[in-house]
Design a protein around this motif. Sequence first.
Motif, PDB file in Angstrom:
ATOM      1  N   GLY A 241       0.828  -1.200   0.000  1.00 25.70           N
ATOM      2  CA  GLY A 241       0.000   0.000   0.000  1.00 25.70           C
ATOM      3  C   GLY A 241       0.860   1.248   0.000  1.00 25.70           C
ATOM      4  N   GLU A 242       0.228   2.370   0.288  1.00 23.74           N
ATOM      5  CA  GLU A 242       0.952   3.635   0.314  1.00 23.74           C
ATOM      6  C   GLU A 242       0.179   4.641   1.145  1.00 23.74           C
ATOM      7  N   ASN A 243       0.882   5.643   1.671  1.00 20.89           N
ATOM      8  CA  ASN A 243       0.256   6.804   2.289  1.00 20.89           C
ATOM      9  C   ASN A 243       1.139   8.021   2.027  1.00 20.89           C
ATOM     10  N   ASN A 244       0.619   9.189   2.348  1.00 26.98           N
ATOM     11  CA  ASN A 244       1.303  10.420   1.949  1.00 26.98           C
ATOM     12  C   ASN A 244       2.446  10.801   2.878  1.00 26.98           C
TER      13      ASN A 244
ATOM     14  N   TRP B  87     -13.935   0.142   5.931  1.00 26.86           N
ATOM     15  CA  TRP B  87     -13.817   1.518   5.448  1.00 26.86           C
ATOM     16  C   TRP B  87     -14.204   2.484   6.552  1.00 26.86           C
TER      17      TRP B  87
ATOM     18  N   SER C   5      -9.395   5.621   6.724  1.00 26.51           N
ATOM     19  CA  SER C   5      -8.581   4.528   6.197  1.00 26.51           C
ATOM     20  C   SER C   5      -9.495   3.493   5.566  1.00 26.51           C
ATOM     21  N   TYR C   6      -8.862   2.502   4.917  1.00 24.51           N
ATOM     22  CA  TYR C   6      -9.612   1.358   4.406  1.00 24.51           C
ATOM     23  C   TYR C   6      -8.699   0.150   4.358  1.00 24.51           C
ATOM     24  N   TYR C   7      -9.318  -1.024   4.311  1.00 27.26           N
ATOM     25  CA  TYR C   7      -8.585  -2.276   4.179  1.00 27.26           C
ATOM     26  C   TYR C   7      -9.380  -3.180   3.251  1.00 27.26           C
TER      27      TYR C   7
ATOM     28  N   LYS D 197      -5.106  -4.918   0.247  1.00 23.48           N
ATOM     29  CA  LYS D 197      -4.516  -3.568   0.170  1.00 23.48           C
ATOM     30  C   LYS D 197      -4.953  -2.804   1.405  1.00 23.48           C
ATOM     31  N   ASN D 198      -3.971  -2.179   2.023  1.00 24.42           N
ATOM     32  CA  ASN D 198      -4.196  -1.472   3.278  1.00 24.42           C
ATOM     33  C   ASN D 198      -3.844  -0.002   3.093  1.00 24.42           C
ATOM     34  N   GLN D 199      -4.797   0.863   3.382  1.00 22.59           N
ATOM     35  CA  GLN D 199      -4.538   2.306   3.376  1.00 22.59           C
ATOM     36  C   GLN D 199      -4.672   2.808   4.805  1.00 22.59           C
TER      37      GLN D 199
ATOM     38  N   ASP E 267      -3.629   8.620   7.589  1.00 23.24           N
ATOM     39  CA  ASP E 267      -2.529   9.566   7.432  1.00 23.24           C
ATOM     40  C   ASP E 267      -2.280  10.278   8.752  1.00 23.24           C
TER      41      ASP E 267
END
Length: 900
Positions: free
Chosen positions: A258-261, A864, A872-874, A891-893, A896
């Motif tokens: 996944g990714e984050n800012n 969600w 966030s979400y998964y 996928k894991n978000q 932030d």
Amino acid sequence: MYILLVLSFFCFQKGIAQELGKNEIPKQDAIKKDSAKTISKKAQVDLKKGKKPTVEVDSTRSDSIIKPKEVIEYKILHNAQDYTIQNAKNKTITLYNEAEVDYGDINLKAGKIIIDYKNNTVYATGIKDSTGYVQRPVFKQGNQESEQDSILYNFKSEKALIYGIKTVQGEMITYGEKTKRINDSTVYMSKLRFTTSKKKIPDYYIATNKAKLVPGKKIIVGGSNLVLADVPTPLYLPFAYFPLTKGRTSGFIIPTWGENNQQGFFLQNGGYYFAVNDYFDLELTGDIYSNGSWAINSNSSYRARYKYSGRLSFRYQNLTNGIKGFSDFSKSANYNISWSHRQDPKTSPNSNLTASVNLSSSSQFFRQSLNQIDQGQQFNNSFNSSISYYKNFVGTPFNTTVTLSHQQNSNNESITMTLPSVQVNMDRIYPFAGKGGVKKNPIQKIGTNYNLQGRLDINTNEEDFLTSKMFEGARSGIRHEIRANTNIKAFKYFTLTPSFNYSDVWYFNSIRKRYDTSIPNTAAGNSGTVVNDTISGFNRFNGYNFGVSLNTRIYGNFSFKKGRVSALRHTIIPTVSWSFRPNFAEQHELTVQQSDDPTDLLTYTPFEGGIYGTPQSGVSNLLTFAVNNTLEAKVKPKDEDSDEEDRKVTLINNLNFSTSYNIAADSVRWSKVNFNMGIPLFKNKMMLNFSGTMDPYQLNESGQRINKFNPGLFRLENLSLTTGYSLSSKDFEKKDDDKKEDQNNNTDSNNLPDPLGTNTNPNRDFANRASTGKSGKREEKVAELYNNKMPWNLSFTYGIAYNNNGISSAGIRNHVTSFNGSIDLTPKWKLGVNSGYNFTEGAFTNATFNFTRDLDSWRFNFNWTPFGRFTSYYFFIGIKSSMLSDLKWDKNQPPDRRLF
């Protein structure tokens, strides 16, 4: 599996020989027919030259040749529906239509079975009828089973050739067009498909041209690709390895991405699982982020049957924030230790060890964590740990408990530890009881108990934690308590209870105050300040109080002739008690100068700051009044002709009022009036809880109580109402015996998977958490097309609090509600939600939605959090079976991180 086939073929051969009345002996053993004959040296030479040997009889030896061991160990049972043909000339036996053979734990079923014991082979196949090819050969041994189109086996060479095989190895189902068995541990298969889907047409399968199978251990395949609904996908592997061993096995854990800012791209929860043995396992995983952050996670479970079980977890995170070279760049390291331990009561009924540890380097660990799916932890403001050992001394009234505890607060970053707390209790004894423990008079009813408690408290902060500074200011002490009471019947309806309590407190250091002129107090305009000096040494103080209480029960019964309510019963339990305590602080009081004026003295005791307090000051001569009310009703059944008894219903549960009057006080003698009440509703499924405080005195401008009553007698200082309720679709179903079977097929709301996904652990494949029945097996749901039901459940809590401090304006201090629930839109689709609403702030609290789709052999889940601080979400879709748990996409978000 194939070894058992060999045994069965030998059994068939032996059974046929017996049925045909033959007892053939192999040619090479002909000279051994008579056990009393032996071969002489001359006969051996003749045998080598090809001549007929001369057999000599040795009368001195009873059996010089060891007989071969019999192959058949069990009784052979076989039958067929249509016919059984025995061919003595060709040495075959044929079984037709529902042919079956049993030998030991082996069972072979087929439409047709032909055994050729001349060529040492067996052939099993199905038969054709109007419906097609039926009665395919099925072989079972224990819990292993295989099904094929046909099988040819040579029991002498132990090789087999199988066509159209279907085998079940645990959760894995394999299909092969052609299979060649080399020996007991090696099987080669071509054009192979394997899956965990139990459907006749599988939802998916992995196709390969060749594979090697070691029964019960592993499958090694060559180039293979994933096929969904008979449609090949571009997902291709050059080779693959699938373990078939039972129980836990070691192996790699595929990471999620996944990714984050803040941290950029990442891989999380990748590592290795060690199945050490049946009692202990270890899981090591790690996280890595493109900005340089990384983490290591360790999880271990242990269990010894009938002894203990537990789980230990350690998480270490090295976090990098911002970009190197900028002002907001920073690095930090956090860790968390979690340990839970439970001892089985069967191990030792008189001792027990329990542990629940949650220790972190920072109280902000879960809020700062980059890999935290359980959002409930992010709202937790404190960490609590406790390790406790209990021991009961059999044959004595004594027991002891040793406890280590830890509390960590995220608001002020404070840490409080008790290392340790030792408590010794003596159960209640009756020293003046008569022979045989008879207690007739008040003297014999005198009971007493004893309690000793010792503690070492450490108060520190996160910065000084695990350093030598944490022990500065540590406090310790021991307290002894003795209690004694008895009861006396007075005036027939009253119970009089005298009591006496004594306490003795020991400290190992005390304080002395002094006026230090080297530290000026400029704020107060003094040239010095009062400072504390700690004096080591034993010191103690004691105290006691005695009193008596009087209580009774008053019943009020009201009967009604009309209506369903036949009677009301009001129970009142009034209690009046008196207690007296002398002033124990006088004998320990000291004075110190507190300003530049030598006559300005401060009175104190050397026990200030002690963990068990200081000697109680002032004389207490207290009268306490309390009253408890209960209101119940008897309700007749709806059918007046019914034989059912009247049902008792509680209308008001424990309406309590309590206050006290201090006779020794010179003013403000009445204490505040406390009250609470519970009202059960909907057959005790819902409880309205009220609690509050009323003050009879007025307040001055600084908020202190003055010796002047309120004009309205009481001022409502605070009032709170809390309630909660849970309901589901089952509450509205008719309890009809004809529909019990249908109701049993509905989903139990208590067994639904977590609708919020708050227990989701990315280190474990939560796709395996399907609904299970009472038997523990996975329940398969069948959709009713014309009678579909939508099971649902909903629960909510509600709370409102009113406050009036007597100075500022009164009003609602807190007004919130929370709710969570789930609904099965179809037998395969589920929707869950968890949220709440704050009426005071006029906004929703943190909300989480969960969507779940049961795809039979696959599972889809989406968690969600659309708004709030932890947006966030998964996402997850993968195979349910643990054998192919790595065949997934998740996928894991994560939320932030915010700077404000």
